[in-house]
Motif scaffolding. Sequence first.
Motif, PDB file in Angstrom:
ATOM      1  N   LEU A  19     -59.231  -9.429  -9.240  1.00  0.00           N
ATOM      2  CA  LEU A  19     -58.103  -8.705 -10.226  1.00  0.00           C
ATOM      3  C   LEU A  19     -58.049  -9.714 -11.241  1.00  0.00           C
ATOM      4  CD1 LEU A  19     -55.804  -6.658 -10.938  1.00  0.00           C
ATOM      5  CD2 LEU A  19     -54.421  -8.209  -9.389  1.00  0.00           C
ATOM      6  N   HIS A  32     -48.230  -5.118 -17.114  1.00  0.00           N
ATOM      7  CA  HIS A  32     -48.762  -5.617 -15.885  1.00  0.00           C
ATOM      8  C   HIS A  32     -47.899  -4.836 -14.884  1.00  0.00           C
ATOM      9  CE1 HIS A  32     -51.986  -7.986 -17.190  1.00  0.00           C
ATOM     10  NE2 HIS A  32     -51.224  -8.975 -17.482  1.00  0.00           N
ATOM     11  N   LEU A  36     -49.636  -2.200 -12.390  1.00  0.00           N
ATOM     12  CA  LEU A  36     -50.045  -2.616 -10.964  1.00  0.00           C
ATOM     13  C   LEU A  36     -49.093  -1.665 -10.075  1.00  0.00           C
ATOM     14  CD1 LEU A  36     -49.771  -6.324 -11.172  1.00  0.00           C
ATOM     15  CD2 LEU A  36     -51.934  -5.179 -10.821  1.00  0.00           C
ATOM     16  N   HIS A  40     -51.065   0.588  -7.102  1.00  0.00           N
ATOM     17  CA  HIS A  40     -50.706   0.616  -5.850  1.00  0.00           C
ATOM     18  C   HIS A  40     -50.222   1.936  -5.281  1.00  0.00           C
ATOM     19  CE1 HIS A  40     -47.388  -1.094  -2.467  1.00  0.00           C
ATOM     20  NE2 HIS A  40     -48.768  -1.161  -2.189  1.00  0.00           N
ATOM     21  N   PRO A  47     -52.249  -5.678  -5.227  1.00  0.00           N
ATOM     22  CA  PRO A  47     -52.873  -6.999  -5.895  1.00  0.00           C
ATOM     23  C   PRO A  47     -53.443  -7.879  -5.072  1.00  0.00           C
ATOM     24  CG  PRO A  47     -50.944  -6.089  -7.121  1.00  0.00           C
ATOM     25  CD  PRO A  47     -50.939  -5.289  -5.614  1.00  0.00           C
ATOM     26  N   VAL A  53     -57.949 -13.699  -7.940  1.00  0.00           N
ATOM     27  CA  VAL A  53     -57.034 -13.271  -9.064  1.00  0.00           C
ATOM     28  C   VAL A  53     -57.250 -14.219  -9.992  1.00  0.00           C
ATOM     29  CG1 VAL A  53     -54.619 -12.512  -9.285  1.00  0.00           C
ATOM     30  CG2 VAL A  53     -55.543 -12.087  -7.208  1.00  0.00           C
ATOM     31  N   ILE A  66     -47.927 -12.563  -7.421  1.00  0.00           N
ATOM     32  CA  ILE A  66     -48.702 -11.629  -6.466  1.00  0.00           C
ATOM     33  C   ILE A  66     -49.063 -12.735  -5.195  1.00  0.00           C
ATOM     34  CG2 ILE A  66     -51.016 -10.680  -6.214  1.00  0.00           C
ATOM     35  CD1 ILE A  66     -50.994  -9.487  -9.150  1.00  0.00           C
TER      36      ILE A  66
END
Length: 339
Positions: A19, A32, A36, A40, A47, A53, A66
Amino acid sequence: MGDGRGPRLPRRRPLSTALVLGAGGTVGLAYHAGALKALHQVAGFHPDDADLVIGTSAGSVVAAYIRAGWSPEDIWNLVLSGTQLPPGPVAEAEPETDTAALPELFARAFDTPVDLIRRSLGSAFVISRSVLRLPLPALPGPVRRAFPAGLFRMSDGRLRLESDLPTEWPHRAIWLCAVDIVSGRRIVLGRSQAPRLSLAQAVMASCAIPGVYPPVRYGRRELIDGGAHSTTNLDLAARAGSDVIISLVPMGFDPADPPGCASRLLRRFPNSTLETELGRADRQGSHVFLFRPGADEARIHGINFMRAGDLAPVAQAAYEATARRLESGTLERLLRTVA
């Protein structure tokens, strides 16, 4: 961009996902949050399930939260509600305060006209080093102290990060991107091992906009915003061998739905750098899923990426646009394959 092109070889290992969260100031944070949340709710992608990440500037803030265990809903609340988040897997959040959704980001670092001149000269040096990235000796301490860089401080933001984030680096892979103005090189904090910087300090380094905020000292290095190298740093995910790369690019734009001339000009560097990085991912044979603003979203973003208010429309537009992109189910099917 849909599935990455290139040959697919038989694999004997599980598919890996990365990610990639790009730069974009407070507008980027809101983007974001919306994207996100859609990933989801619509695609079932959490995430923190990503094997890697990668965060740059604003994306480093979201990446750290996250990996600290905060959900997309928590991040949505963090950016938009201005209230403390529900108790989570980290230390208790700060008491609720009557503030905007985000802490004060522009506390003036100078008190007198002389201070302003000194800091302006120091800031000009840092800006020049962020553009002309050639290795040079570090400035002597007395010179650095006489002409400190950064016209503003993120004191409230630093306190909030230190309160919300764990002291220890997460066990799961998180790479935060910065640039060292001494060597001129990109520095990827967390790539080889947990750095001596705390997670909150690493986020501050990745967010240290040249000339606006002071660089973060790291040994002999002076770290500034990773966006000085690339607003996405997506090539790191390809180099890591990630099979599926999901990238959110708040400062880019969708070439199929370009914004007006002024916005296109502002977003030209992020898009051109991203195209080079996509070439690397393409050669690597990665599936790349890009989420970046179209014309309507760019119009909502405006040109001030660091504004303190009016972020809800940005997050809502990102949610709706991302949800529409996910209607085909391609990403969802690929994520099921990964799982």
